[in-house]
Design a protein around this motif. Structure first.
Motif, mmCIF file in Angstrom:
data_model
loop_
_atom_site.group_PDB
_atom_site.id
_atom_site.type_symbol
_atom_site.label_atom_id
_atom_site.label_comp_id
_atom_site.label_asym_id
_atom_site.label_seq_id
_atom_site.Cartn_x
_atom_site.Cartn_y
_atom_site.Cartn_z
ATOM 1 N N PHE A 299 0.828 -1.205 0.000
ATOM 2 C CA PHE A 299 0.000 0.000 0.000
ATOM 3 C C PHE A 299 0.862 1.255 0.000
ATOM 4 O O PHE A 299 0.569 2.220 -0.717
ATOM 5 C CB PHE A 299 -0.933 -0.011 1.210
ATOM 6 N N VAL A 300 1.908 1.263 0.798
ATOM 7 C CA VAL A 300 2.801 2.428 0.844
ATOM 8 C C VAL A 300 3.517 2.589 -0.501
ATOM 9 O O VAL A 300 3.684 3.709 -1.005
ATOM 10 C CB VAL A 300 3.818 2.293 1.991
ATOM 11 N N THR A 301 3.927 1.472 -1.091
ATOM 12 C CA THR A 301 4.575 1.533 -2.400
ATOM 13 C C THR A 301 3.625 2.075 -3.450
ATOM 14 O O THR A 301 4.012 2.871 -4.323
ATOM 15 C CB THR A 301 5.067 0.139 -2.811
ATOM 16 N N TYR A 302 2.364 1.654 -3.386
ATOM 17 C CA TYR A 302 1.354 2.189 -4.320
ATOM 18 C C TYR A 302 1.213 3.692 -4.151
ATOM 19 O O TYR A 302 1.166 4.442 -5.151
ATOM 20 C CB TYR A 302 0.013 1.500 -4.080
ATOM 21 N N LEU A 303 1.170 4.171 -2.914
ATOM 22 C CA LEU A 303 1.026 5.603 -2.664
ATOM 23 C C LEU A 303 2.202 6.379 -3.243
ATOM 24 O O LEU A 303 2.031 7.485 -3.781
ATOM 25 C CB LEU A 303 0.916 5.865 -1.157
ATOM 26 N N GLN A 304 3.397 5.803 -3.150
ATOM 27 C CA GLN A 304 4.576 6.474 -3.686
ATOM 28 C C GLN A 304 4.504 6.632 -5.201
ATOM 29 O O GLN A 304 5.107 7.555 -5.764
ATOM 30 C CB GLN A 304 5.842 5.697 -3.309
ATOM 31 N N ARG A 310 4.599 14.126 0.832
ATOM 32 C CA ARG A 310 3.810 14.624 1.961
ATOM 33 C C ARG A 310 2.475 13.886 2.056
ATOM 34 O O ARG A 310 2.038 13.534 3.155
ATOM 35 C CB ARG A 310 3.579 16.132 1.802
ATOM 36 N N PHE A 311 1.829 13.663 0.935
ATOM 37 C CA PHE A 311 0.564 12.923 0.921
ATOM 38 C C PHE A 311 0.777 11.470 1.352
ATOM 39 O O PHE A 311 -0.052 10.888 2.043
ATOM 40 C CB PHE A 311 -0.059 12.975 -0.473
ATOM 41 N N VAL A 312 1.890 10.891 0.918
ATOM 42 C CA VAL A 312 2.195 9.504 1.302
ATOM 43 C C VAL A 312 2.301 9.384 2.819
ATOM 44 O O VAL A 312 1.742 8.470 3.437
ATOM 45 C CB VAL A 312 3.496 9.025 0.630
#
Length: 543
Positions: A299-304, A310-312
């Motif tokens: 999920f964090v990788t997708y956000l990146q 900052r949004f991540v």
């Protein structure tokens, strides 16, 4: 006695909890257990990695048809028999007399496996995400397994303290948690949709045709099987709506409020979850990159891939907060299940776990019984990611097997004997029940399939669900056949009553009206009406 107490006594139990949960607070607990944001984040690998964006769009809708049918059939049982034992009690009442104890035993153990693995798996994901956020800001830091374990232990310890508090405090805490979870979900959804950065093609969102038709099959199975395998994400996410059933004895107007809370949780959760899945499908840039990330948090990788740093950070922090509330709600629900089963002597030292704390009026011992089991399960993380990942699969399969067993018994063996409560499906009860059983029968073997097969399958890629779930269930069945069948006769009761018709406890007839065994009229008109209503609602001796 009031209507709730009369109904409970008609089912064979005396009132032991304060009824301080209402419709909203009951829904709050179950919606917190659902925990859409942390659940979707934790299981993104299965939903996106097995079948790509197609599994997240139309795949979610197909899966929700089966999930909603199970939820509605369960709500009908809850309205008729609102007890903490929930499905376990329903299986005992509805099964033929000779089979009632075995069906109740298997349903109870399967449901408890779902409950006892829920909080550890959620808190493990939350701890992993906290450490992933640390790595994100400090690339020199590498999280070690014992770091994750100690952090998870600390989170679970705080949850144990909160879950041991009085009912009123727990109800308020979970109401606040639901508001926070809902707020975080909407904030994250708007941040993803509004803050998504353009991809290499210059567009902010992916092409609709690709989103709805792209099956990125990263398994060794055909596309159809891969889509079904991706349902593990949906089934695990949508497996907390049984909580109102287990909180029924603490709920006012339980025969109506608890089933409504079940249907509200599955319906609202399903729609909101689908909207979130759509947002991810339209903004993900590289599916393979998400599932093969180095952080260990897809999920964090997708956000990146689609958002600014900052949004991540903000979204990851909000997911961690939601995960905390979700883990606590899971522990509350699990403690009520452990209490109900201990009350009937299903565990070793049951007399200890079945005690209600005189100060808090909550099953504190059951809370810490589950806490100890959870810590032992978390030791699986030292055996590798595949081993600890098995508890996600176990939570999905064990819950739905337990959900469906009493439904199947009602549909195929006891439909003519089932006395529905005030919330019921009417003529749609049987079709909905058949669909529920068919859906779970299809998904049970699917959830046990490994991602790879043949030469690509090894110990690290094996799906250990078969061992982690069916192993304990086989031991439970063996225990019953060797010893427990001699003394376990189904849920015990605290007042004079019989689950199945007992020749020694004949139904009494007063003024031409039959009363349940052990429930006698006091001679006053109001008491007569309350007992009569309890008989109409429950009829716990119907078999």
């Amino acid at each position: 006695m009031d209507a709730d107490q009369a109904h409970l006594e008609a089912l064979g139990y005396k009132e032991e909890f304060k009824q301080e949960f209402g419709l909203w607070s009951t829904f709050a607990v179950s919606f917190s257990v659902l925990g859409l944001l942390p659940s979707i984040a934790s299981t993104l690998f299965y939903g996106l990695g097995y079948a790509g964006t197609a599994g997240m769009t139309w795949g979610w809708l197909i899966a929700m048809v089966g999930v909603q049918s199970v939820a509605m059939s369960m709500a009908e049982l809850c309205s008729s028999m609102p007890t903490s034992g929930g499905l376990y009690y329903a299986a005992a009442v509805l099964a033929p007399p000779k089979w009632g104890p075995l069906m109740s035993w298997l349903t109870g153990w399967s449901n408890w496996l779902c409950q006892v693995t829920a909080a550890p798996s959620v808190n493990y994901s939350t701890a992993s995400m906290i450490l992933a956020l640390k790595t994100l800001h400090d690339p020199s830091y590498t999280a070690k397994t014992w770091h994750v374990y100690l952090l998870t232990l600390g989170i679970m310890f705080s949850h144990g303290i909160i879950s041991s508090m009085p009912t009123r405090f727990i109800a308020r805490f979970n109401s606040a948690g639901t508001l926070m979870n809902t707020l975080c979900l909407f904030v994250v959804l708007f941040m993803i949709v509004g803050g998504a950065q353009p991809g290499e093609d210059g567009h902010k969102f992916n092409n609709s045709h690709e989103v709805w038709s792209f099956i990125d099959n990263q398994t060794d199975w055909p596309n159809g099987i891969a889509v079904l395998m991706s349902f593990i994400s949906i089934i695990w996410t949508m497996s907390g709506y049984d909580s109102p059933f287990h909180l029924a004895e603490e709920c006012s107007n339980a025969s109506v409020a608890a089933p409504r809370a079940i249907v509200m949780t599955s319906g609202v959760g399903g729609l909101m979850g689908w909207a979130f899945q759509i947002a991810i499908a339209y903004t993900v840039r590289d599916v393979a990159g998400v599932t093969q990330d180095e952080l260990g948090q897809p999920f964090v990788t997708y956000l990146q891939q689609c958002l600014t740093p900052r949004f991540v950070t903000t979204i990851t922090a909000l997911t961690i907060i939601s995960g905390f509330f979700m883990g606590q709600a899971c522990m509350v629900a699990a403690s009520r299940v452990a209490f109900a089963y201990s009350r009937d002597g299903c565990y070793p030292l049951s007399h200890i776990w079945a005690q209600v704390n005189p100060y808090t009026q909550t099953p504190v011992n059951a809370v810490w019984f589950n806490w100890i089991i959870g810590q032992l399960l978390l030791l699986l993380m030292f055996a590798g990611d595949t081993a600890i990942g098995a508890i996600f699969s176990v939570g999905a399969i064990s819950g739905y097997v337990a959900f469906t067993m009493p439904i199947g018994i009602k549909v195929f063996w006891s439909s003519d004997k089932f006395k529905p409560g005030p919330w019921n499906l009417g003529r749609w009860s049987r079709p909905c029940g058949i669909l529920s059983v068919a859906y779970v029968a299809l998904m049970t073997p699917i959830l046990c399939l490994p991602q790879y097969k043949g030469k690509n399958l090894d110990l690290d890629t094996m799906n250990w669900t078969v061992v982690v779930y069916f192993g304990p269930m086989l031991l439970a069945f063996g225990w019953f056949m060797i010893d427990a069948r001699k003394w376990f006769k189904g849920p015990k009761v605290n007042v004079q009553h019989a689950i199945h018709k007992d020749h020694e406890l004949e139904e009494q007839s007063t003024n031409g009206v039959e009363f349940l065994s052990g429930v006698e009229p006091s001679g006053s008109g109001n008491s007569y009406e309350e007992h009569s209503k309890a008989k109409d609602w429950a009829r716990a001796d119907q078999v």
